[in-house]
Each structure stands twice: as structure tokens, then as C-alpha cells.
Design an enzyme around this catalytic site. Sequence first.
Site, PDB file in Angstrom:
ATOM      1  N   SER A   1      89.182  47.173 -56.732  1.00 59.29           N
ATOM      2  CA  SER A   1      88.410  48.411 -56.671  1.00 59.29           C
ATOM      3  C   SER A   1      87.497  48.544 -57.892  1.00 59.29           C
ATOM      4  O   SER A   1      86.641  47.705 -58.126  1.00 59.29           O
ATOM      5  CB  SER A   1      89.366  49.603 -56.527  1.00 59.29           C
ATOM      6  N   ASP A  43      90.529  48.915 -49.324  1.00 53.55           N
ATOM      7  CA  ASP A  43      90.887  48.899 -50.744  1.00 53.55           C
ATOM      8  C   ASP A  43      92.135  48.056 -51.038  1.00 53.55           C
ATOM      9  O   ASP A  43      93.201  48.281 -50.467  1.00 53.55           O
ATOM     10  CB  ASP A  43      91.143  50.340 -51.191  1.00 53.55           C
TER      11      ASP A  43
END
Length: 272
Positions: free
Chosen positions: A48, A160
Site C-alpha cells: 500500500s 490491498d
Amino acid sequence: MNPDNDPNKPQKIGLALSGGGVRGVAHLGVIQALTDHGIKFSHISGTSAGAIAAAFFAEGYAPKEILKIIQEASLLKLLRPSIGSAGLVSILNVRFLIEKFIPHNTFQQLKTRVTISAVDLGEGRLVYLTDGELDMALLASCCLPGIFKPIIINGHMYVDGGILNNFPVEPLIGNCDLIIGSSCNHLPVVTEIRSFGNLVDRAAMIAINSSLNTHKILCDVVIEPEGLGGYGIFDTDAAEEIYMIGYEEGLKAIEGNKKLTPPSPLKGELLT
């Protein structure tokens, strides 16, 4: 230690960068402190926000330049969901910004080896991306499920990487002689929750930290600024403060740590 026990051979140093929204700006401060002391990296892994820091630094941008890009181009604001929007929104509108600053858009042309973690939503497994289109890998690693539409790469849906591994140390094991981990999700004790946003952020941090210790023990050095607990993952206006917290914590980690301040090998040539 080096496998061949050659004290004059520069060590291969790996750096693992956690996810954490705008708190990931702290990684830039940590990197600045380490590079100021001559430490160079052969391999960087990230999830991320950590993946964004890894890619931009590996492209050759100095940490302070990356901070400026984040502030002036509003990179992290573009990755922030629009609260109240109907249904899932696309994260693909950020591609143009990544390609503006990393125009070759490939892992192979980065100056330092980078691994980006994401989750294959269809197969329900963690994956480590090391080739293909760099911008798509970065967006996949930042794609918050339930908010953004999954990123499609080669027919697979990705979201993610922090869902399954917010601190991707594993790609560095066996490839590096020394592993430094930078984690930006220290969990402070709180006595009240003031808003729904605080509640969601707190719940996410608890989930993230549940497996953090198992990854910390894989690192030779862990840098984890405690002052970041008061910042939300979308607190973009605090980027400068967060950067300085990371920088100061990086300096503290270096002071008196023989693993980071030996007379020679850590300050050798960059190994790739």
C-alpha cells in the site's frame, strides 16, 4: 552476516515498508535518516503506502522529493475514497500521476529491486508482484476492498495487500544479509472513540497489528515510530509532521545500533 564471511564485502540490505495510509509518509523520513548515514538498499518490499514509497525511492527520487510530490500532486488524496459516493469507485484515475513521475512504468528499470504485495481476491491468496506494469501493481496494493473496484491484472482481481500481510518482510528473506523493517502502525492505548472514522481506523489498526509481531521477528532491525498512533490513515494535511516523526525515529534507531553503524560494509556500493 555475509554467507561467505567476507568482512569487506558490502552487505545486501533489505527494507520492508508497511502499509498505513498517510502514516506511510513516515517511511520517507526513516529512509532519509538511513541514507543520510550511508545505508543503501538492494531490495525493498512494500504494501500500500509502503509500496508507493518503495517504488518512488527505487526510481531515484530522494525522500524529500517524494514528500513534495505527495503534497503538491495530492497523490495520497487521490487514493482517498470519496465519502458518501454511491457504490464502488475506480482507483485507476491515479495511473496518470504515477506514470508522470515513473514514465517507464516497469519494475525492471527501477534502480533498486522492488517487491509489491497484493491480494488475489478471486483465489484468496497473498501475491508478491515483481514484474509487469508498475502502476497497476501499486494501485492493486492500495486498493481498499469495499471502497475501490478491484484492480484487474491478467484476468485476476487484486486488492490491498495489507489484508493478509501489511508488513511484507518475507520477500527479503534469503535475498538480503540484513533486513530493516519500517512499520507505521503503532497501536496506542486510547480511552475514547470520538467519531465513526476513528472507530473504523482503530478497528483496522487492531487487525493489522494482530500479525505484526510475527513479521517483526523476521527483521534484524525494526523502526516503529510511536507518535503515529494519533494520526488517521487519511490525515493528509499532517504529511510534513509525519515525515519528521519518521526521520527522528530513524535517527534514534541508528544511534548506538552496531547493526546499522559498522565501520565498513553497510556503506558499500549499492547492490542489486
